[in-house]
Design an enzyme around this catalytic site. Structure first.
Site, PDB file in Angstrom:
ATOM      1  N   HIS A 109      -4.556   1.724   7.330  1.00 23.39           N
ATOM      2  CA  HIS A 109      -3.191   2.237   7.525  1.00 23.39           C
ATOM      3  C   HIS A 109      -2.910   3.368   6.521  1.00 23.39           C
ATOM      4  CE1 HIS A 109       1.289   1.692   8.157  1.00 23.39           C
ATOM      5  NE2 HIS A 109       1.245   2.339   7.011  1.00 23.39           N
ATOM      6  N   GLU A 110      -3.271   3.128   5.261  1.00 19.31           N
ATOM      7  CA  GLU A 110      -3.005   4.146   4.228  1.00 19.31           C
ATOM      8  C   GLU A 110      -3.894   5.369   4.416  1.00 19.31           C
ATOM      9  OE1 GLU A 110      -0.359   3.715   2.692  1.00 19.31           O
ATOM     10  OE2 GLU A 110      -0.183   1.585   3.118  1.00 19.31           O
TER      11      GLU A 110
ATOM     12  N   GLN B   8       3.248   9.947   1.042  1.00 20.28           N
ATOM     13  CA  GLN B   8       4.511   9.222   1.176  1.00 20.28           C
ATOM     14  C   GLN B   8       5.460   9.480   0.008  1.00 20.28           C
ATOM     15  OE1 GLN B   8       2.464   5.262   2.132  1.00 20.28           O
ATOM     16  NE2 GLN B   8       4.367   5.150   3.274  1.00 20.28           N
TER      17      GLN B   8
ATOM     18  N   GLY C 260       0.851  -1.183   0.000  1.00 19.74           N
ATOM     19  CA  GLY C 260       0.000   0.000   0.000  1.00 19.74           C
ATOM     20  C   GLY C 260       0.884   1.230   0.000  1.00 19.74           C
TER      21      GLY C 260
ATOM     22  N   CYS D 148       5.703   0.067   7.660  1.00 15.48           N
ATOM     23  CA  CYS D 148       5.429   1.222   6.803  1.00 15.48           C
ATOM     24  C   CYS D 148       6.713   1.611   6.079  1.00 15.48           C
ATOM     25  CB  CYS D 148       4.939   2.377   7.680  1.00 15.48           C
ATOM     26  SG  CYS D 148       4.540   3.864   6.768  1.00 15.48           S
ATOM     27  N   LEU D 149       6.604   1.852   4.779  1.00 19.13           N
ATOM     28  CA  LEU D 149       7.786   2.263   4.013  1.00 19.13           C
ATOM     29  C   LEU D 149       8.337   3.588   4.516  1.00 19.13           C
ATOM     30  CD1 LEU D 149       6.572   1.342   0.393  1.00 19.13           C
ATOM     31  CD2 LEU D 149       8.171   0.064   1.826  1.00 19.13           C
TER      32      LEU D 149
ATOM     33  N   HIS E 238      -2.449   7.862   6.646  1.00 21.47           N
ATOM     34  CA  HIS E 238      -1.439   8.743   6.035  1.00 21.47           C
ATOM     35  C   HIS E 238      -2.085  10.019   5.490  1.00 21.47           C
ATOM     36  CE1 HIS E 238       2.309   6.521   6.206  1.00 21.47           C
ATOM     37  NE2 HIS E 238       1.739   5.429   5.726  1.00 21.47           N
TER      38      HIS E 238
HETATM   39 NI    NI Z   1       2.540   3.510   5.853  1.00 23.99          NI
END
Ligand code: NI
Length: 179
Positions: free
Chosen positions: A136-137, A50, A45, A94-95, A140
């Site tokens: 989660h996304e 991000q 995701g 998470c990236l 963001h």
């Molecule tokens: Ni994330």
């Protein structure tokens, strides 16, 4: 085109993302680049903030996971949760917070209203991994990171790692935005 990923400490990850009013060539290109960036980083995701774009946009593809092997890549524009049910704990990463994984409690089943990549309005209900990644996304887009939910004790244990991420002194095998 692979885009650099912003990490903990970058202001763009703490802003409320901007609602989109339609799709155009530039947005199509951003969506394509977000998928490419996500795949290259082995993510499932990715939210627009991000990659430094404060837009209400996220992409998901969980088809590499056993549970998601029958699912297609999905684009969510201006997502809004209209119903949430149950609760479950799952491990997240998470990236934008590389090297940290921890358990987070979230609703188990969610109904979301959103626009797809053609800007058609859709309402769908998800559970399992898709519901988890979507929440989660979605966070963001509100300026929230999963580490915000960790206990003070866990945060203390992770303090050095979080400081290294903030300083940009972590090694990852994908492109990071400059600090
Ligand atoms: Ni994330």
């Amino acid at each position: 085109m692979i885009l650099p990923i912003y990490t903990l400490g970058d202001a763009v990850l703490r802003q409320k993302a901007e609602t989109l009013t339609g799709v155009d060539k530039n947005l199509d290109k951003l969506i394509k680049d977000m998928f490419e960036t996500m795949y290259q980083a082995d993510g499932i995701g990715l939210a627009a903030p991000q990659v430094g774009k404060s837009y209400d946009l996220l992409v998901i593809d969980i088809s590499v996971m056993k549970e998601g092997r029958d699912t297609l890549p999905m684009v969510f524009i201006n997502p809004e949760f209209i119903d949430k049910q149950g609760s479950c704990s799952m491990e997240e990463g998470c990236l934008s917070v590389p090297g940290i994984n921890d358990f987070v409690d979230r609703p188990e089943i969610i109904t979301v209203k959103f626009r797809d990549e053609k800007f058609n309005e859709r309402i769908e209900t998800f559970d399992g991994m898709l519901a988890r990644v979507l929440q989660h996304e979605y966070d963001h887009l509100q300026g929230t990171l999963f580490v915000d939910y960790l206990s003070a004790f866990r945060k203390t244990l992770l303090k050095n790692r979080m400081r290294d991420i903030q300083k940009g002194t972590v090694e990852v095998d994908y492109l990071l935005a400059e600090k």
